[in-house]
Scaffold this active site. Structure first.
Site, PDB file in Angstrom:
ATOM      1  CB  SER A  20      39.922  46.582   7.298  1.00  0.00           C
ATOM      2  OG  SER A  20      39.319  47.763   7.727  1.00  0.00           O
ATOM      3  N   GLY A  91      29.714  47.356  11.336  1.00  0.00           N
ATOM      4  CA  GLY A  91      29.276  47.796  10.010  1.00  0.00           C
ATOM      5  C   GLY A  91      29.953  46.996   8.915  1.00  0.00           C
ATOM      6  CD  GLN A 166      31.944  49.445   6.554  1.00  0.00           C
ATOM      7  OE1 GLN A 166      30.780  49.850   6.583  1.00  0.00           O
ATOM      8  NE2 GLN A 166      32.670  49.303   7.638  1.00  0.00           N
ATOM      9  CG  ASP A 312      37.757  54.019  10.741  1.00  0.00           C
ATOM     10  OD1 ASP A 312      36.670  54.585  10.485  1.00  0.00           O
ATOM     11  OD2 ASP A 312      37.994  52.843  10.420  1.00  0.00           O
ATOM     12  NE  ARG A 343      33.595  57.028  15.140  1.00  0.00           N
ATOM     13  CZ  ARG A 343      34.146  55.966  14.578  1.00  0.00           C
ATOM     14  NH1 ARG A 343      34.809  56.073  13.444  1.00  0.00           N
ATOM     15  NH2 ARG A 343      34.035  54.771  15.158  1.00  0.00           N
TER      16      ARG A 343
END
Ligand code: S3P
Length: 426
Positions: A20, A91, A166, A312, A343
């Site tokens: 990030s 993404g 995001q 994540d 996921r």
């Protein structure tokens, strides 16, 4: 790629730079005045996609291993790309870049791989459109490819329905180019690297609780950035150290930003022996070393405000739960369905193939612990975090585990298998 049972993981690991923070250092450097110098940059495929998009818009970026120089074009200096911008699998590139592109004086198109073409973009299209942006999904399915025609924007007060850094970052970046104030409030606070780093570059940005507020900038100014190690990459060694018999691993120089450190809290609530030392602040971000030891684990509940702090890492937490006594419930994590793969579905399918007792739910999973895993043939679905999670599962399962598409780790952790080999050699 094949994996077999190991024990006694002992030693030190330094994980690659944070994904990030690496993305943001290039993006913000590209729209600043002067040369931004980045060290410990993550050379994973996602961050290289960000570099190539900005090169296509006329930004001179020099790379030498993990050392990157971004010769910024200033806030209004990006050039119209002559071709579609290729975001690959990323993404973060898609959504943050869209915020920047919305305020430019040119039109552009963004596209990526098959996974990117399935990921939801309505979540950025809605706020950008209400700022006056022209952004369309070319296949009319609210996914990439996207076409963005730069417009003059106006600030908004946006109540985001999802806790997503995001989305937040996309709106704040558009806010840099908008008239008046732009405000974003999230249901839970997501990672705040944009807020920290954009302020350091000179943006007029403040945040309080779950709200961040930005005013348009005249100019941003180049910075020196040292990227900390990625806690989302450290998690594989944290979990490996906790579940593999006779192990003790120290992971050095890991970013411990409080909006990212949910795994520490969860591992401790499961009785995991996890300690942090050498804590310090480096370039505005908290950093430290994590040491883990093989532990007798118990089940827990993972939900609510901790979810964005370990989003994540949840696939790897599900693996950890297989080795704990009792049940672990993961809830409020419906976002897992719209990551590089679904996921929830992929974890349930692969863990079940290895003999785990796990159920998928609408917003997470229930894992009935202390199951013995056995080797199986698994598909990574080209999702880097799935591949790495099942490599760690494979070294803790009887027999042989085969992972299809295992090379996709190059998205966020190109040296993962070398580090694994080094640790398992002892
Ligand atoms: C990221 C934010 C998270 C995370 C992704 C990186 C970022 O996504 O899953 O890997 O750099 O802002 P969301 O913000 O969509 O949850």
């Amino acid at each position: 790629m094949e994996f077999s049972q190991k024990k006694g993981l002992r030693g030190e690991i330094t994980v690659p730079g944070d994904k990030s923070i690496s993305h943001r250092s290039v993006m913000f450097g590209a729209i600043s005045k002067g040369t931004t110098e980045i060290s410990n940059f993550l050379t994973g495929a996602d961050c290289l996609s960000t570099i190539s998009c900005f090169r296509q818009m006329g930004v001179d970026i020099e790379t030498d291993g993990n050392h990157v120089l971004v010769h910024g074009n200033g806030l209004h200096g990006l050039k119209a790309p002559s071709q579609r911008l290729d975001v690959g699998n990323s993404g973060t590139t898609t959504r943050l870049l869209s915020g920047i592109l919305a305020g430019q004086r040119f039109a552009s198109e963004l596209d990526g791989d098959a996974s990117i073409r399935k990921r939801p973009m309505r979540r950025i299209m809605t706020p950008l459109q209400s700022m006056g942006a022209e952004i369309t999904s070319l296949n009319q399915n609210d996914c990439a490819p996207l076409r963005i025609v730069g417009k003059s924007l106006k600030g908004i007060d946006y109540l985001s329905p999802v806790a997503s850094a995001q989305v937040k970052s996309c709106v704040l970046l558009a806010g840099l180019y908008a008239e008046g104030e732009t405000r974003v409030t999230e249901p839970e606070l997501s990672r705040n690297h944009t807020e920290l780093m954009l302020s350091a570059f000179g943006a007029d940005l403040t945040s309080s609780g779950k709200t961040a507020v930005i005013h348009p900038a005249k100019e941003l100014y180049a910075q020196k950035i040292i990227v900390p190690g990625d806690i989302s990459s450290a998690v594989y060694w944290v979990v490996a150290g906790l579940i593999t018999p006779d192990s003790e691993i120290t992971i050095r120089n890991v970013g411990l930003n409080p909006t990212r450190d949910g795994i520490l809290e969860v591992c401790r609530s499961m009785n995991g022996q996890v300690s942090v030392s050498n804590e310090r602040i480096q370039g505005g971000e908290k950093v430290g070393d994590i040491t883990v030891k093989t532990s007798e684990l118990k089940g827990t509940v993972i939900g609510g405000s901790v979810i964005p702090r370990l989003i994540d890492e949840l696939p790897t937490m599900a693996l950890l739960a297989c080795f704990a006594q009792g049940d672990t419930v993961i809830r409020d994590a419906q976002e897992l369905k719209v990551k590089e793969s679904d996921r929830i579905a992929v974890m349930v399918e692969n863990l079940t193939k290895m003999g785990a007792d796990v159920e998928g739910t609408e917003d997470g999973m229930v894992i009935h612990g202390k199951c013995r895993l056995h080797g199986a043939e698994l598909d990574s679905c080209l999702d880097h975090r799935i591949a790495m999670t099942f490599a760690i599962a494979g070294i803790n399962a009887s027999g042989t585990t085969k992972i299809k598409g295992a090379e996709c780790v190059n998205i966020s952790y190109p040296s993962f298998y070398e580090d694994l080999a080094r640790l398992t050699r002892g």
